[in-house]
Design a protein around this motif. Structure first.
Motif, PDB file in Angstrom:
ATOM      1  N   TRP A   1      67.310  58.470  25.335  1.00 53.81           N
ATOM      2  CA  TRP A   1      68.899  58.022  25.020  1.00 53.81           C
ATOM      3  C   TRP A   1      69.199  58.715  23.722  1.00 53.81           C
ATOM      4  CZ3 TRP A   1      72.011  57.643  29.133  1.00 53.81           C
ATOM      5  CH2 TRP A   1      71.488  56.906  30.116  1.00 53.81           C
ATOM      6  N   LEU A   2      68.439  58.618  22.831  1.00 52.79           N
ATOM      7  CA  LEU A   2      68.759  59.203  21.542  1.00 52.79           C
ATOM      8  C   LEU A   2      68.644  60.896  21.912  1.00 52.79           C
ATOM      9  CD1 LEU A   2      66.006  57.432  19.150  1.00 52.79           C
ATOM     10  CD2 LEU A   2      68.507  57.355  19.096  1.00 52.79           C
ATOM     11  N   CYS A   3      67.963  61.455  22.722  1.00 50.22           N
ATOM     12  CA  CYS A   3      67.838  63.009  23.157  1.00 50.22           C
ATOM     13  C   CYS A   3      69.210  63.106  23.695  1.00 50.22           C
ATOM     14  CB  CYS A   3      66.813  63.436  23.797  1.00 50.22           C
ATOM     15  SG  CYS A   3      65.147  63.498  22.910  1.00 50.22           S
ATOM     16  N   PHE A   4      69.696  62.395  24.758  1.00 55.37           N
ATOM     17  CA  PHE A   4      70.962  62.522  25.146  1.00 55.37           C
ATOM     18  C   PHE A   4      72.192  62.386  24.259  1.00 55.37           C
ATOM     19  CE2 PHE A   4      74.750  60.606  27.309  1.00 55.37           C
ATOM     20  CZ  PHE A   4      74.963  61.335  28.221  1.00 55.37           C
ATOM     21  N   VAL A   5      72.183  61.572  23.340  1.00 59.05           N
ATOM     22  CA  VAL A   5      73.309  61.167  22.606  1.00 59.05           C
ATOM     23  C   VAL A   5      73.254  62.571  21.507  1.00 59.05           C
ATOM     24  CG1 VAL A   5      74.136  60.266  20.560  1.00 59.05           C
ATOM     25  CG2 VAL A   5      73.422  58.850  22.528  1.00 59.05           C
TER      26      VAL A   5
END
Length: 354
Positions: A22-26
């Motif tokens: 999710w950090l990569c997505f954001v």
């Protein structure tokens, strides 16, 4: 290298993997949209603000809808419930825009009322792509896990079958050898003690030394030589045996692989003859290629043993073991001529059977 990477990946806790995803997505979308507005801070805040609806839809789909419907072969129910969840997530997404983003980030803009069906459905379109990505990851992981389980089950099945086949070879061989010993004791032969000694060596090999996947070829050859000596003691001068061995290197092999062919040539090819019997055995290893040639005489009148030559328990087992262990890496020919039986076996001993 691939196995090392898989090992590292599997050692990472699941919650860490999810946070990293999710950090990569954001970060990806914040940098992407921030490159247009030149306001990366605002884009990062916006991406984190609208993350909860995406988490809600993604995790409900991955851990509830996919296992309950899609993996249970209920695609229609899965599609209906996924559409409902994405619509609900779209409504949550739009509520965040109206009640949080509008007054705090864009106070001078008018986003309109919350109950706006078109805006809710438009917000849902921001949700479904990440749901699709997460669902594909979940489905792939489920497929990969099932493949691993199926592969492990197949390996365990093959291992059990190999152990069963190997266990059958031992009593079959011992039965024939004890018959030889019994025949000599009936004759009160002075050769009986020597047979007992050699049989002891054979038992020691079969019970203790060959209980591994691979054994040194020289150990297997010692077994063959002992067995041939036992048969020579049994048949005496009426049997002419030729054993030639030419082995290069310190090669390893599957235990009890050669012996059944040697045993069969005596049991089914020689036992019916009264005189002038002969057996020729050639074993060579060159460039990790094992070549076994077993040629033996046959009686003029066909006997039941001769008809069963190709169907002996030992040969059946060794053929199956060859298929399981070597696949296409072996060639086996059994030729029945007017005067003899000839067996030619070629096995590729790759990398010294390590």
């Amino acid at each position: 290298m691939q196995d090392k990477l898989i090992s590292i990946y599997t050692s990472i806790p699941r919650w860490v993997k999810h946070i990293l995803f999710w950090l990569c997505f954001v970060s990806f979308f914040a940098i992407l949209w921030g490159s247009f507005s030149e306001n990366y801070t605002e884009e990062f805040i916006s991406q984190f603000l609208f993350l909860p609806p995406k988490l809600f839809a993604s995790y409900i789909t991955m851990y509830l809808l996919i296992p309950r419907f899609l993996l249970q072969n209920k695609p229609i129910q899965f599609f209906i419930w996924t559409s409902i969840i994405i619509t609900i997530a779209g409504a949550i997404n739009w509520s965040f825009a109206v009640f949080i983003e509008n007054p705090f980030l864009y106070p001078n803009d008018d986003f309109g009322p919350f109950w706006n069906f078109k805006k809710i459905m438009k917000s849902a379109t921001y949700i479904y792509p990440v749901v699709v990505v997460c669902s594909l990851i979940k489905i792939f992981k489920s497929w990969y896990r099932n493949q691993q389980v199926a592969q492990q089950f197949e390996q365990e099945k093959l291992s059990a079958e190999l152990k069963f086949l190997k266990a059958q070879v031992h009593p079959h061989f011992l039965f024939n050898t004890l018959n030889n010993l019994y025949a000599l004791t009936l004759k009160r032969s002075s050769k009986a003690p020597e047979i007992v000694l050699k049989l002891s060596d054979l038992l020691n090999y079969m019970l203790y030394e060959c209980n591994t996947e691979r054994v040194p070829l020289n150990k297997e050859l010692e077994l063959v030589e002992n067995y041939v000596e036992l048969e020579k003691l049994r048949y005496g001068e009426r049997l002419d045996v030729s054993l030639n061995v030419n082995v290069e290197g310190n090669t390893q092999i599957v235990p009890m692989l050669i012996l059944p062919f040697i045993e069969n040539c005596f049991k089914h090819g020689v036992s019916g003859e009264t005189d002038n019997s002969w057996v020729s055995i050639d074993i060579t290893v060159k460039d990790n290629l094992l070549t076994l040639k077993v040629d033996n005489s046959k009686s003029n009148e066909e006997t039941k043993d001769e008809r069963e030559y190709r169907e002996g328990i030992g040969l059946k087992n060794v053929k199956r073991r060859l298929e399981l262990l070597y696949g296409g890496g072996y060639d086996l020919k059994i030729m029945d001529t007017k005067e003899s039986y000839l067996v030619i076996l070629k096995v590729e001993l790759k990398n010294n059977e390590d």
